[in-house]
Design a protein around this motif. Structure first.
Motif, mmCIF file in Angstrom:
data_model
loop_
_atom_site.group_PDB
_atom_site.id
_atom_site.type_symbol
_atom_site.label_atom_id
_atom_site.label_comp_id
_atom_site.label_asym_id
_atom_site.label_seq_id
_atom_site.Cartn_x
_atom_site.Cartn_y
_atom_site.Cartn_z
ATOM 1 N N TYR A 15 38.677 -67.012 -23.287
ATOM 2 C CA TYR A 15 38.536 -65.787 -22.779
ATOM 3 C C TYR A 15 37.414 -65.717 -21.921
ATOM 4 C CZ TYR A 15 41.835 -63.861 -25.840
ATOM 5 O OH TYR A 15 43.067 -63.383 -26.635
ATOM 6 N N LYS A 162 31.478 -59.129 -19.177
ATOM 7 C CA LYS A 162 32.247 -58.977 -20.654
ATOM 8 C C LYS A 162 31.482 -58.809 -21.910
ATOM 9 C CE LYS A 162 36.102 -61.446 -18.828
ATOM 10 N NZ LYS A 162 37.101 -62.556 -18.934
ATOM 11 N N LEU A 164 31.895 -58.902 -26.223
ATOM 12 C CA LEU A 164 32.860 -59.344 -27.279
ATOM 13 C C LEU A 164 32.151 -58.845 -28.521
ATOM 14 C CD1 LEU A 164 35.042 -60.987 -28.797
ATOM 15 C CD2 LEU A 164 33.513 -62.990 -28.822
ATOM 16 N N TYR A 202 39.339 -51.954 -22.562
ATOM 17 C CA TYR A 202 39.635 -52.525 -23.778
ATOM 18 C C TYR A 202 40.470 -53.483 -23.019
ATOM 19 C CZ TYR A 202 41.078 -52.976 -28.663
ATOM 20 O OH TYR A 202 41.313 -53.722 -29.685
ATOM 21 N N ASN A 203 40.262 -55.057 -23.791
ATOM 22 C CA ASN A 203 41.115 -56.154 -23.478
ATOM 23 C C ASN A 203 40.875 -56.701 -22.158
ATOM 24 O OD1 ASN A 203 41.748 -56.999 -26.240
ATOM 25 N ND2 ASN A 203 43.377 -55.717 -26.117
ATOM 26 N N ASN A 204 40.075 -55.885 -21.374
ATOM 27 C CA ASN A 204 39.846 -56.365 -19.972
ATOM 28 C C ASN A 204 38.175 -56.766 -19.616
ATOM 29 O OD1 ASN A 204 39.968 -56.499 -17.016
ATOM 30 N ND2 ASN A 204 40.011 -54.396 -17.072
ATOM 31 N N TYR A 207 36.357 -56.941 -25.569
ATOM 32 C CA TYR A 207 37.310 -57.315 -26.324
ATOM 33 C C TYR A 207 36.737 -57.239 -27.882
ATOM 34 C CZ TYR A 207 38.699 -59.827 -22.248
ATOM 35 O OH TYR A 207 39.172 -60.000 -21.144
ATOM 36 N N GLU A 208 37.691 -57.080 -28.788
ATOM 37 C CA GLU A 208 37.349 -56.429 -30.022
ATOM 38 C C GLU A 208 37.546 -58.023 -30.859
ATOM 39 O OE1 GLU A 208 38.555 -53.534 -33.861
ATOM 40 O OE2 GLU A 208 39.609 -53.218 -31.784
ATOM 41 N N TRP A 209 36.535 -58.346 -31.622
ATOM 42 C CA TRP A 209 36.284 -59.646 -32.481
ATOM 43 C C TRP A 209 36.694 -59.415 -33.775
ATOM 44 C CZ3 TRP A 209 31.425 -62.841 -33.504
ATOM 45 C CH2 TRP A 209 31.865 -64.069 -33.382
#
Length: 210
Positions: A15, A162, A164, A202-204, A207-209
């Motif tokens: 990612y 970004k 995470l 979100y998801n751009n 990012y949710e881990w």
């Protein structure tokens, strides 16, 4: 290292476009598994923040020969000063490696014993952000305090490429006896996820881990 941890670390393979010039911030570094993985893979500049002095001292030895990994003995939140780091009910103290990963500033977190605590230094996330011109990646695993800093990160996303983050209170997350973990945080979880999706982050960008 457990298989689940290896799977989580493999997330960094797909990612993120990192290189030897990248700036990576590791909030809630613990004993440095993420910092080491990212450093070994990309040779980037890492700034690791960890309030637990036992974990911090472990990292000092672990990264003694890696000058690009800079360590800071702080918890990250929305203020600067001092607070208490609380440990798991079954923990025998800040050196108990079985439960050291779940230590938190937030006493509302599941399975926390408010009588098992140490005083730690806290730094305002804005002080950290202001130090950098551009941040390539912020990794966050701070056991509920993510909700204290995410609004500031969103407001400063022009400097951050970004994010995470491990989120606590996800209603679709891990369940124990039929109920999801850390229900106290669910309202905060829903609020911040809604905001991220409204802004198409979100998801751009975020990012949710898991």
């Amino acid at each position: 290292m457990e298989d689940s941890n290896i799977k989580k670390l493999n997330f960094f393979d797909n990612y993120f476009d990192l290189n030897e010039n990248s700036i990576v911030l590791d909030f809630g570094a613990n004993i440095g598994d993420v910092s080491e993985y990212v450093y070994n893979k990309y040779n980037c500049n890492i700034y690791a923040y960890e309030p637990n002095i036992a974990c911090f001292n472990y990292m000092k030895e672990r990264f003694a020969k890696k000058k690009k990994v800079r360590l800071h003995n702080y918890a990250v939140s929305n203020f600067s000063g001092y607070d208490f780091l609380y440990f798991h009910n079954n923990s025998k103290g800040n050196n108990d490696i079985r439960y050291v990963q779940g230590a938190t500033l937030r006493k509302e977190k599941d399975n926390v014993d408010v009588n098992k605590k140490i005083k730690v230094n806290v730094i305002n996330v804005l002080e950290i952000i202001d130090y950098f011109n551009v941040i390539d990646l912020i990794k966050i695993d701070i056991e509920g305090s993510e909700y204290k800093i995410l609004p500031e990160l969103i407001n400063n996303r022009n400097k951050i490429k970004k994010v995470l983050c491990e989120m606590h209170g996800n209603p679709d997350g891990k369940k124990i006896n039929g109920e999801h973990k850390n229900k106290y945080f669910t309202k905060e979880y829903n609020f911040i996820i809604l905001e991220l999706k409204k802004q198409n982050l979100y998801n751009n960008w975020f990012y949710e881990w898991h």
